[in-house]
Scaffold this motif. Structure first.
Motif, short mmCIF file in Angstrom:
data_model
loop_
_atom_site.label_atom_id
_atom_site.label_comp_id
_atom_site.label_asym_id
_atom_site.label_seq_id
_atom_site.Cartn_x
_atom_site.Cartn_y
_atom_site.Cartn_z
N ILE A 148 -8.22 1.13 -18.22
CA ILE A 148 -8.98 0.92 -17.17
C ILE A 148 -9.57 2.06 -16.20
O ILE A 148 -10.40 2.41 -15.81
CB ILE A 148 -8.26 0.06 -16.30
N GLU A 149 -8.46 3.05 -16.07
CA GLU A 149 -8.61 4.35 -15.48
C GLU A 149 -9.48 5.48 -15.93
O GLU A 149 -10.40 6.23 -15.22
CB GLU A 149 -7.18 5.07 -14.98
N LYS A 150 -9.42 5.59 -17.44
CA LYS A 150 -10.04 6.46 -18.25
C LYS A 150 -11.62 6.20 -18.03
O LYS A 150 -12.41 7.01 -17.88
CB LYS A 150 -9.79 6.43 -19.46
N LEU A 151 -11.95 4.83 -18.23
CA LEU A 151 -13.25 4.42 -18.30
C LEU A 151 -13.74 3.92 -16.85
O LEU A 151 -14.83 3.55 -16.60
CB LEU A 151 -13.37 3.19 -19.26
N GLY A 152 -12.86 3.77 -15.90
CA GLY A 152 -13.35 3.79 -14.41
C GLY A 152 -13.97 2.09 -14.55
O GLY A 152 -14.71 1.66 -13.96
N ILE A 153 -13.16 1.23 -15.29
CA ILE A 153 -13.53 -0.16 -15.16
C ILE A 153 -13.26 -0.79 -13.93
O ILE A 153 -12.27 -0.44 -13.19
CB ILE A 153 -12.61 -1.00 -16.46
N THR A 154 -14.26 -1.38 -13.26
CA THR A 154 -14.21 -2.23 -12.13
C THR A 154 -13.13 -3.15 -12.07
O THR A 154 -13.28 -4.41 -12.92
CB THR A 154 -15.42 -3.08 -11.72
N ALA A 155 -11.91 -2.99 -11.53
CA ALA A 155 -10.86 -4.12 -11.52
C ALA A 155 -10.41 -4.49 -10.32
O ALA A 155 -9.84 -3.36 -9.48
CB ALA A 155 -9.73 -3.31 -12.57
N PHE A 156 -10.32 -5.53 -9.97
CA PHE A 156 -9.82 -6.05 -8.64
C PHE A 156 -8.52 -6.64 -9.04
O PHE A 156 -8.44 -7.78 -9.64
CB PHE A 156 -10.65 -7.22 -7.94
N PHE A 157 -7.37 -6.21 -8.76
CA PHE A 157 -6.06 -6.77 -9.00
C PHE A 157 -5.63 -7.79 -7.94
O PHE A 157 -6.28 -7.85 -6.93
CB PHE A 157 -5.05 -5.42 -9.00
N MET A 158 -4.58 -8.35 -7.83
CA MET A 158 -4.15 -9.25 -7.09
C MET A 158 -3.90 -8.65 -5.64
O MET A 158 -4.22 -9.09 -4.66
CB MET A 158 -2.77 -10.09 -7.43
N ALA A 159 -3.49 -7.43 -5.63
CA ALA A 159 -3.32 -6.50 -4.41
C ALA A 159 -4.73 -6.57 -3.61
O ALA A 159 -4.67 -6.59 -2.53
CB ALA A 159 -2.60 -5.37 -4.83
N ASP A 160 -5.70 -6.22 -4.54
CA ASP A 160 -7.04 -6.16 -3.94
C ASP A 160 -7.50 -7.56 -3.31
O ASP A 160 -8.17 -7.53 -2.11
CB ASP A 160 -8.19 -5.67 -5.02
N VAL A 161 -7.16 -8.60 -4.22
CA VAL A 161 -7.55 -9.91 -3.71
C VAL A 161 -6.84 -10.39 -2.15
O VAL A 161 -7.38 -10.86 -1.18
CB VAL A 161 -7.04 -11.03 -4.64
N GLU A 162 -5.41 -9.67 -1.97
CA GLU A 162 -4.89 -9.65 -0.97
C GLU A 162 -5.36 -9.17 0.26
O GLU A 162 -5.47 -9.38 1.21
CB GLU A 162 -3.44 -9.22 -1.31
N SER A 163 -5.85 -7.78 -0.11
CA SER A 163 -6.36 -6.90 1.05
C SER A 163 -7.65 -7.20 1.49
O SER A 163 -8.13 -7.25 2.69
CB SER A 163 -6.52 -5.29 0.68
N TYR A 164 -8.62 -7.53 0.32
CA TYR A 164 -9.96 -7.66 0.94
C TYR A 164 -10.61 -9.23 1.07
O TYR A 164 -11.35 -9.52 1.94
CB TYR A 164 -10.97 -7.29 -0.10
N GLY A 165 -9.73 -10.27 0.60
CA GLY A 165 -10.06 -11.56 0.56
C GLY A 165 -10.97 -11.79 -0.74
O GLY A 165 -11.56 -11.14 -1.27
N ILE A 166 -10.99 -13.02 -1.16
CA ILE A 166 -11.51 -13.45 -2.47
C ILE A 166 -13.32 -13.14 -2.21
O ILE A 166 -13.84 -12.73 -3.15
CB ILE A 166 -11.42 -14.89 -2.95
N ASN A 167 -13.85 -13.55 -1.05
CA ASN A 167 -15.51 -13.63 -0.86
C ASN A 167 -15.78 -12.16 -1.29
O ASN A 167 -16.66 -11.98 -1.97
CB ASN A 167 -15.83 -13.96 0.47
#
Ligand SMILES: NC(=[NH2+])NCCC[C@H](N)C(=O)O
Length: 287
Positions: A148-167
Motif C-alpha cells: 500500500i505504501e510502496k505503490l501509494g494506494i488510496t486507502a481509507f482505514f477505519m481511523a480515517d473513517v473516524e476522523s473524516y466521516g464516511i461522506n
C-alpha cells in the motif's frame, strides 16, 4: 426495475492444476470458477445491465473486475470495501487463502510479483492501482502495508473513517480514483467491512468495523453518481454462527445491496398528490 437472475456459475475443474502453484489453497477450483465468472460478467454487462455477483469467496473479485474491464474497455475504477487489503501474493500470504490475494492479481503494477499461473491466461491485469481505493481497512498484514505504501494506494482505514466521516471518505476516494468522474464504478464489497455486531456470519470477522449505517451510506452515495457498473457482495457464510447471526448478516447484505440499486431511506416521491377525502367523516352526534 428489470432484474434477471442468471443463476449459479457452473464450471469444470482441472485437478491437474491443483499442485501447480504453491500456497494457493483450492487453486484448481478457483481457476475453473473465476474464468466462468469473468465470462459471465462480461456478457451480462455487454447486454447493458449492471451486474451483481454474490459470494462466496472474495477471490471471485479478480474475475468480476476482469469481466467489467473487458465490457467497458478499461474505463473502470474500483472501490474495495473491506476489513482486509486482500493484496497478498502466494509468497507473502500468511494463510494460503486466495481470498486474501485478489487485489494483488487485479492491477498491472503487481503483476511482476506473481509466478506463472497456469490456467489463468484469460486474466489480464490491465487496471492501474491509481484507479483503486480501499475503505474500511483494519486488519492489514505487514507485506500488504508495504505494498500500500510502496505503490501509494488510496486507502481509507477505519481511523480515517473516524476522523473524516464516511461522506468525506467516499468523496475523497472517488476524487482520487476517478477525477474526471467518467469511469464505470466497480464496488467489491466484503461483508466483513461491517463490524462483527452487524455481520457476524463471515470467515474473518474483525471488530471495530463500519456500522450498517455507514455501509449503506457508501452505497447510496455510489448509486447517486449514476455510474455503478458492477458490484460484488462477498464472504457471507451461512455456515458460521447461530441462526440469528445468519439472519442479521443476510439482512445487512440486503440493505447494502438495496442501497446500491437505488432504495432510498427517505422514501420515494409520489407522482400524484395526496388523495382528497371523498366522503364526509362520521360525526359524533351530541344528544
Ligand atoms: N477476503 C477475506 N476475508 N480476506 C481475509 C484475508 C486475511 C489475511 N490477510 C490473509 O491473507 O489470509
Amino acid at each position: 426495475m428489470d432484474i434477471k437472475d442468471y443463476g449459479n456459475i457452473s464450471y469444470t475443474v482441472n485437478r491437474e492444476l491443483e499442485a501447480s502453484v504453491p500456497n494457493m489453497k483450492g487453486y484448481a477450483e478457483i481457476v475453473g470458477c473465476t474464468h466462468e465468472v469473468s465470462k459471465n460478467v462480461e456478457k451480462i454487462m455487454k447486454e447493458g445491465r449492471m451486474c451483481l455477483t454474490l459470494g462466496g469467496d472474495h477471490s471471485i473479485a479478480m474475475a468480476t473486475v476482469d469481466g467489467h474491464i473487458k465490457a467497458k474497455d478499461n474505463e473502470v475504477c474500483l472501490l474495495w470495501i473491506d476489513a482486509h487489503a486482500d493484496c497478498n501474493t502466494n509468497k507473502t500470504t500468511p494463510s494460503g487463502n486466495v481470498h486474501g490475494m485478489p487485489m494483488a492479481l487485479i492491477p498491472y503494477e503487481l503483476s511482476d510479483y506473481w509466478p506463472h499461473l497456469p490456467g489463468m491466461d484469460w486474466h489480464k491485469p490491465v487496471m492501474s492501482i491509481r484507479n483503486v481505493a480501499y475503505i474500511g481497512l483494519r486488519s492489514v498484514d505487514s507485506y500488504e502495508r508495504l505494498i500500500i505504501e510502496k505503490l501509494g494506494i488510496t486507502a481509507f482505514f477505519m481511523a480515517d473513517v473516524e476522523s473524516y466521516g464516511i461522506n468525506t471518505v467516499v468523496n475523497m476516494a472517488l476524487d482520487r480514483i476517478d477525477p474526471e468522474r467518467t469511469r464505470s464504478i466497480h464496488v467489491s464489497y466484503d461483508i466483513d467491512s461491517l463490524d462483527t455486531l452487524e455481520a457476524p456470519s463471515t470467515g474473518t470477522s474483525v471488530r471495530g468495523g463500519l456500522t450498517l449505517r455507514e455501509g449503506i451510506q457508501i452505497m447510496e452515495m455510489v448509486h447517486s453518481t449514476g455510474r455503478l457498473g458492477a458490484m460484488d457482495l462477498v464472504e457471507v457464510n451461512p455456515h458460521i454462527g447461530s441462526e440469528g447471526d445468519v439472519k442479521k448478516t443476510v439482512e445487512a447484505a440486503i440493505h447494502v445491496i438495496l442501497a446500491a440499486f437505488g432504495y432510498n431511506r427517505r422514501g420515494y416521491r409520489t407522482q400524484d398528490t395526496l388523495p382528497l377525502q371523498t366522503f364526509p367523516p362520521t360525526r359524533q352526534v351530541i344528544q
